[in-house]
Design a protein around this motif. Structure first.
Motif, PDB file in Angstrom:
ATOM      1  N   ARG A 199       0.845  -1.199   0.000  1.00 12.06           N
ATOM      2  CA  ARG A 199       0.000   0.000   0.000  1.00 12.06           C
ATOM      3  C   ARG A 199       0.883   1.253   0.000  1.00 12.06           C
ATOM      4  O   ARG A 199       0.577   2.244  -0.665  1.00 12.06           O
ATOM      5  CB  ARG A 199      -0.936  -0.005   1.205  1.00 12.06           C
ATOM      6  CG  ARG A 199      -1.949  -1.131   1.209  1.00 12.06           C
ATOM      7  CD  ARG A 199      -2.982  -0.967   2.322  1.00 12.06           C
ATOM      8  NE  ARG A 199      -3.882   0.129   2.036  1.00 12.06           N
ATOM      9  CZ  ARG A 199      -5.218   0.040   2.050  1.00 12.06           C
ATOM     10  NH1 ARG A 199      -5.804  -1.109   2.329  1.00 12.06           N
ATOM     11  NH2 ARG A 199      -5.956   1.087   1.790  1.00 12.06           N
TER      12      ARG A 199
ATOM     13  N   GLN B 139       0.776   4.233  -2.697  1.00 10.97           N
ATOM     14  CA  GLN B 139       0.562   5.597  -2.197  1.00 10.97           C
ATOM     15  C   GLN B 139       1.638   6.537  -2.732  1.00 10.97           C
ATOM     16  O   GLN B 139       1.346   7.653  -3.159  1.00 10.97           O
ATOM     17  CB  GLN B 139       0.588   5.612  -0.667  1.00 10.97           C
ATOM     18  CG  GLN B 139      -0.630   5.023   0.002  1.00 10.97           C
ATOM     19  CD  GLN B 139      -0.430   4.842   1.494  1.00 10.97           C
ATOM     20  OE1 GLN B 139       0.519   5.351   2.089  1.00 10.97           O
ATOM     21  NE2 GLN B 139      -1.325   4.082   2.119  1.00 10.97           N
TER      22      GLN B 139
ATOM     23  N   GLU C 183      -5.087  -0.595  -2.073  1.00 16.89           N
ATOM     24  CA  GLU C 183      -4.762   0.828  -2.115  1.00 16.89           C
ATOM     25  C   GLU C 183      -5.252   1.465  -3.410  1.00 16.89           C
ATOM     26  O   GLU C 183      -5.756   2.605  -3.394  1.00 16.89           O
ATOM     27  CB  GLU C 183      -3.256   1.031  -1.975  1.00 16.89           C
ATOM     28  CG  GLU C 183      -2.834   2.484  -1.847  1.00 16.89           C
ATOM     29  CD  GLU C 183      -3.453   3.183  -0.649  1.00 16.89           C
ATOM     30  OE1 GLU C 183      -3.703   4.410  -0.755  1.00 16.89           O
ATOM     31  OE2 GLU C 183      -3.679   2.524   0.385  1.00 16.89           O
TER      32      GLU C 183
ATOM     33  N   GLU D 255      -8.876   2.083  -2.975  1.00 13.71           N
ATOM     34  CA  GLU D 255      -9.114   3.214  -2.077  1.00 13.71           C
ATOM     35  C   GLU D 255      -8.848   4.541  -2.780  1.00 13.71           C
ATOM     36  O   GLU D 255      -9.493   5.554  -2.487  1.00 13.71           O
ATOM     37  CB  GLU D 255      -8.226   3.084  -0.841  1.00 13.71           C
ATOM     38  CG  GLU D 255      -8.577   4.063   0.269  1.00 13.71           C
ATOM     39  CD  GLU D 255      -7.941   3.683   1.587  1.00 13.71           C
ATOM     40  OE1 GLU D 255      -7.296   4.553   2.200  1.00 13.71           O
ATOM     41  OE2 GLU D 255      -8.085   2.503   1.996  1.00 13.71           O
ATOM     42  N   GLN D 256      -7.921   4.543  -3.724  1.00 12.59           N
ATOM     43  CA  GLN D 256      -7.602   5.753  -4.471  1.00 12.59           C
ATOM     44  C   GLN D 256      -8.554   5.966  -5.658  1.00 12.59           C
ATOM     45  O   GLN D 256      -8.449   6.970  -6.372  1.00 12.59           O
ATOM     46  CB  GLN D 256      -6.161   5.680  -4.995  1.00 12.59           C
ATOM     47  CG  GLN D 256      -5.091   5.610  -3.923  1.00 12.59           C
ATOM     48  CD  GLN D 256      -4.825   6.944  -3.261  1.00 12.59           C
ATOM     49  OE1 GLN D 256      -5.287   7.989  -3.721  1.00 12.59           O
ATOM     50  NE2 GLN D 256      -4.098   6.924  -2.158  1.00 12.59           N
TER      51      GLN D 256
END
Length: 343
Positions: free
Chosen positions: A176, A180, A212, A215-216
């Motif tokens: 993650r 990020q 991740e 989530e983005q």
């Protein structure tokens, strides 16, 4: 025998060894019984507690009893042939133990269970205070035993026995962190090329990357995770396949630094600049690959020296009577270099 009579019989305070001898069990079993740990039957626990009562031995004396038996030597048992994992873990452990206080004996089993059993018996015959067991891959491995006379901490590769204490690197959060970072430097079309799918690390790193990305609000470039082998050759071949399917990518998260090197080779051969056209980040922060790569490779560091330090701290705590069980995950860290950011 009355309490005070037991203590005065030999002119000293009772030790853990005395309790174990009176109860007819090993020191390790006596320690587990007094600390309420699993894998001790109610009958055995009762016998140990009765022996402790007869000898006027309280839990507060546990640390004293363990300290009295110490030799100042700890064994580090590994199956890591190259020392890639065991050496930084060893260095971290030695830092935590302190110079001149504890010596660490390194034994390499070379992935052979018979050799490992031999090394284990050799270390125990030298009356080591405890053991740190380092696996060759980050997947659960067989326990070296439940009833050893010394505490054991597993590092990098967890024990299959939940009653053992295991310390592992958090591959999910590490992945993650890689995604990020790529997003933070402006990348939106991120592919993932990784290693052997039978490795838990490959699956965990893919899991973290996908989580991740979701989530983005981003899709995985290429439409799938490219599983293969932990090699530069696979990195090159997978990147060729990826580019043949789509050029709509601006970043690759590689599951290892070796794979990342192969990725960069193929991108260069295709006339693409790193990181100008496509950013690349690896995993492991293996310096032989990251610093010799062109450009130098950003990577996720598993903090193996920290893993070794914490293993030594947990082993020291166990020697003082604080016996733990279960799996503890330790965080990874980002090491940014030119392959993801222009400097």
């Amino acid at each position: 025998m009355a309490r005070h009579d037991a203590q005065r019989a030999n002119g000293r305070t009772a030790t853990l060894e005395d309790v174990a001898r009176l109860a007819g069990v090993s020191i390790a079993t006596a320690s587990k019984a007094l600390n309420g740990r699993a894998h001790v039957s109610p009958a055995t626990r009762a016998v140990v507690l009765e022996a402790a009562e007869r000898l006027s031995y309280s839990p507060n004396a546990l640390a004293q009893g363990l300290r009295a038996l110490r030799t100042g030597i700890v064994g580090l048992l590994t199956s890591d042939l190259e020392g890639r994992l065991s050496i930084p873990i060893l260095m971290g452990a030695e830092d935590a133990f302190g110079a001149g206080r504890t010596s660490v004996l390194l034994c390499d089993a070379r992935g052979d269970s018979i050799r490992e059993a031999h090394h284990l018996q050799t270390l125990l015959s030298r009356r080591v205070d405890g053991l740190i067991v380092v696996g060759a891959r980050p997947d659960p491995r067989p326990s070296v035993g439940r009833d050893l006379p010394v505490p054991v901490v597993y590092a990098y590769a967890p024990s299959e026995d939940p009653a053992d204490l295991s310390l592992v690197s958090d591959n999910v959060s590490g992945a993650r962190l890689a995604v990020q970072h790529l997003v933070e430097v402006g990348r939106r079309s991120i592919a993932h090329i990784t290693g052997d799918p039978t490795y838990g690390a490959a699956q965990d790193r893919a899991k973290g990357a996908l989580a991740e990305l979701a989530e983005q609000g981003l899709d995985l470039a290429g439409g799938r995770v490219y599983f293969g082998s932990w090699s530069e050759a696979w990195g090159r071949n997978a990147t060729k396949m990826l580019l043949s399917q789509t050029r709509e990518i601006d970043a690759v998260f590689a599951g290892s630094d070796q794979i990342a090197r192969g990725v960069i080779d193929t991108l260069h051969a295709a006339g693409l600049e790193v990181p100008g056209d496509i950013a690349v980040i690896g995993f492991d922060n293996w310096e032989i690959f990251t610093t010799s790569s062109r450009p130098p490779l950003s990577s996720i560091d598993m903090n193996l020296e920290v893993l070794g330090r914490v293993a030594a701290e947990r082993l020291s705590a166990a020697l003082s009577g604080d016996l733990r069980a279960g799996v503890e995950s330790l965080p990874c860290r980002l090491v940014p270099r030119e392959s993801t950011t222009s400097v």
